[in-house]
Write an enzyme that holds these catalytic residues in place. Sequence first.
Site, mmCIF file in Angstrom:
data_model
loop_
_atom_site.group_PDB
_atom_site.id
_atom_site.type_symbol
_atom_site.label_atom_id
_atom_site.label_comp_id
_atom_site.label_asym_id
_atom_site.label_seq_id
_atom_site.Cartn_x
_atom_site.Cartn_y
_atom_site.Cartn_z
ATOM 1 C CG ASP A 133 -1.820 -0.867 1.211
ATOM 2 O OD1 ASP A 133 -2.132 -1.548 0.206
ATOM 3 O OD2 ASP A 133 -2.773 -1.256 2.200
ATOM 4 C CG MET A 134 1.796 5.587 -1.886
ATOM 5 S SD MET A 134 3.719 5.134 -1.414
ATOM 6 C CE MET A 134 4.073 4.771 -3.175
ATOM 7 C CD GLN A 162 -1.021 7.872 -2.051
ATOM 8 O OE1 GLN A 162 -0.289 8.853 -2.135
ATOM 9 N NE2 GLN A 162 -1.183 7.390 -0.910
ATOM 10 N NE ARG A 183 -4.658 -1.999 -4.234
ATOM 11 C CZ ARG A 183 -4.435 -2.403 -2.852
ATOM 12 N NH1 ARG A 183 -3.988 -1.631 -2.138
ATOM 13 N NH2 ARG A 183 -4.468 -3.780 -2.876
ATOM 14 N N GLY A 187 -5.829 8.149 -3.509
ATOM 15 C CA GLY A 187 -4.859 8.836 -2.222
ATOM 16 C C GLY A 187 -6.075 9.069 -1.012
ATOM 17 C CB ALA A 188 -6.963 7.094 1.811
HETATM 18 C C1 LIG Z 1 -8.745 -1.858 -2.921
HETATM 19 C C2 LIG Z 1 -8.231 -0.543 -2.497
HETATM 20 C C3 LIG Z 1 -6.874 -0.123 -2.072
HETATM 21 C C4 LIG Z 1 -6.514 1.083 -1.708
HETATM 22 N N1 LIG Z 1 -5.419 1.213 -1.115
HETATM 23 C C5 LIG Z 1 -4.928 2.571 -0.964
HETATM 24 C C6 LIG Z 1 -3.657 2.899 -0.662
HETATM 25 O O1 LIG Z 1 -2.854 1.940 -0.645
HETATM 26 N N2 LIG Z 1 -2.836 4.148 -0.201
HETATM 27 C C7 LIG Z 1 -4.153 5.180 -0.210
HETATM 28 O O2 LIG Z 1 -3.653 6.337 0.058
HETATM 29 N N3 LIG Z 1 -5.445 4.868 -0.463
HETATM 30 C C8 LIG Z 1 -5.828 3.687 -0.586
HETATM 31 N N4 LIG Z 1 -7.159 3.523 -1.016
HETATM 32 C C9 LIG Z 1 -8.210 4.653 -0.826
HETATM 33 C C10 LIG Z 1 -8.322 5.397 -2.100
HETATM 34 O O3 LIG Z 1 -7.038 6.213 -2.140
HETATM 35 C C11 LIG Z 1 -9.585 6.376 -1.843
HETATM 36 O O4 LIG Z 1 -9.537 7.043 -0.672
HETATM 37 C C12 LIG Z 1 -10.870 5.676 -1.731
HETATM 38 O O5 LIG Z 1 -10.912 4.638 -2.684
HETATM 39 C C13 LIG Z 1 -12.127 6.578 -2.255
HETATM 40 O O6 LIG Z 1 -11.835 7.048 -3.515
HETATM 41 P P1 LIG Z 1 -12.699 6.594 -4.705
HETATM 42 O O7 LIG Z 1 -11.873 6.384 -5.841
HETATM 43 O O8 LIG Z 1 -13.539 5.376 -4.429
HETATM 44 O O9 LIG Z 1 -13.544 7.686 -5.351
HETATM 45 P P2 LIG Z 1 -14.384 8.866 -4.308
HETATM 46 O O10 LIG Z 1 -14.351 9.975 -5.775
HETATM 47 O O11 LIG Z 1 -14.059 9.230 -3.021
HETATM 48 O O12 LIG Z 1 -15.867 8.339 -4.349
HETATM 49 C C14 LIG Z 1 -16.698 7.837 -5.637
HETATM 50 C C15 LIG Z 1 -17.728 7.061 -5.024
HETATM 51 O O13 LIG Z 1 -17.612 6.042 -4.164
HETATM 52 C C16 LIG Z 1 -18.387 5.801 -3.245
HETATM 53 N N5 LIG Z 1 -17.471 5.908 -1.965
HETATM 54 C C17 LIG Z 1 -16.201 6.289 -1.782
HETATM 55 N N6 LIG Z 1 -15.740 6.271 -0.745
HETATM 56 C C18 LIG Z 1 -16.570 5.647 0.088
HETATM 57 C C19 LIG Z 1 -16.718 5.560 1.410
HETATM 58 N N7 LIG Z 1 -15.842 5.657 2.425
HETATM 59 N N8 LIG Z 1 -18.076 5.167 1.973
HETATM 60 C C20 LIG Z 1 -19.042 4.672 1.131
HETATM 61 N N9 LIG Z 1 -19.099 5.203 -0.178
HETATM 62 C C21 LIG Z 1 -17.883 5.637 -0.812
HETATM 63 C C22 LIG Z 1 -19.194 6.908 -3.142
HETATM 64 O O14 LIG Z 1 -20.410 6.590 -3.770
HETATM 65 C C23 LIG Z 1 -18.774 8.013 -3.964
HETATM 66 O O15 LIG Z 1 -19.460 8.900 -4.510
HETATM 67 C C24 LIG Z 1 -7.513 2.195 -1.453
HETATM 68 C C25 LIG Z 1 -8.833 1.949 -2.371
HETATM 69 C C26 LIG Z 1 -9.229 0.793 -2.493
HETATM 70 C C27 LIG Z 1 -10.524 0.670 -3.054
#
Ligand SMILES: Cc1cc2nc3c(=O)[nH]c(=O)nc-3n(C[C@H](O)[C@H](O)[C@H](O)COP(=O)(O)OP(=O)(O)OC[C@H]3O[C@@H](n4cnc5c(N)ncnc54)[C@H](O)[C@@H]3O)c2cc1C
Length: 306
Positions: A133-134, A162, A183, A187-188
Amino acid sequence: MNVDQLYRNAVLGIAGNTQIKQLVQTRGWNLASRFVAGQTLQSAITATQQLERDGVHGILDLLGEMVANRQQSDACVREILEIFPAIATLSFPKYVSIKLSQLGLDISPELALENGRAILSAAKNVDCFVRIDMEDSPRVDKTLEVFRTLRTEFENVGLVLQSMLRRTEADMGGLSDLKPNLRIVKGAYLESASVAFTDKAAVDLQYRRLVYQSLEKGQHTAIASHDHTIIDDIKLFAERNNIPRERFEFQLLYGIRTALQKQLASEGYTVRAYIPYGKDWYAYFSRRIAERPSNALFVLRGMVQG
Ligand SMILES: Cc1cc2nc3c(=O)[nH]c(=O)nc-3n(C[C@H](O)[C@H](O)[C@H](O)COP(=O)(O)OP(=O)(O)OC[C@H]3O[C@@H](n4cnc5c(N)ncnc54)[C@H](O)[C@@H]3O)c2cc1C
């Protein structure tokens, strides 16, 4: 900065408050269990087996990050190493995510590398893929460095990049010689405007660009997003450019958009759900709340009723 960004920064800021943390940790497990499979490895294995019935594979993720000392990183590594014998004889595709800060990256990159080697060898023995993961931007350089060394020694390892970080396009270019399995996520973490795009539209635009570039380079690409407009665009891009389905997959988080997970699997795409488990769920849970205002309302309601 737009409203989405303000909300996100506010939640991640509040989550760092010690009293809030204590309150949520003592009263919030019922709420966190929407996003976290359970507190034990067995609960994550059971969740994986349930998802397999719908054609969705699992990615096991032991929660816990940013460990501060050698004792804690040793404990984390021991717990990760327990996964491989436990899944060795199970029939689902084996896939684990780790964070280098769990492996002692903040103590020294050499320690994270040494632990990474032990984990990758144990994973290789049971035919398991390991995704690194990042984490937040101060850890990116060291993560890239450790990944580079591990990738030269192991096939069964991939990395996360990210789209919110301004540097990522250059980072992806710098990894090309490794033919990395990537992947792509948005970014979270809480990042400043000096290193990250603060506008959601810019993050989304960069997301598509990175995925398209990665697919065009022939790298195996995991599209990790719940954003159905992005998912639809990528499906179309792959079709128009004759990119075979074995070269990419969709990844989503446990408990989020489960109908979409099943639908993508029924359309014949490879789909994996990231299945976090363990006692150290607070930081992960906070990031999920920060992603969506309606999640914060759900927490507030739960805390008041609970
Ligand atoms: C398999 C996986 C691995 C990941 N690994 C990392 C990592 O290593 N490092 C890192 O920084 N981040 C990681 N993330 C998190 C990522 O960076 C985002 O923060 C997260 O995926 C939300 O962004 P989104 O692309 O889904 O789109 P967004 O634009 O945030 O959301 C799009 C839509 O998705 C749904 N949604 C999104 N999040 C939620 C939620 N929490 N609860 C309910 N509905 C939601 C909603 O309907 C929203 O309108 C990972 C995510 C996934 C799916």
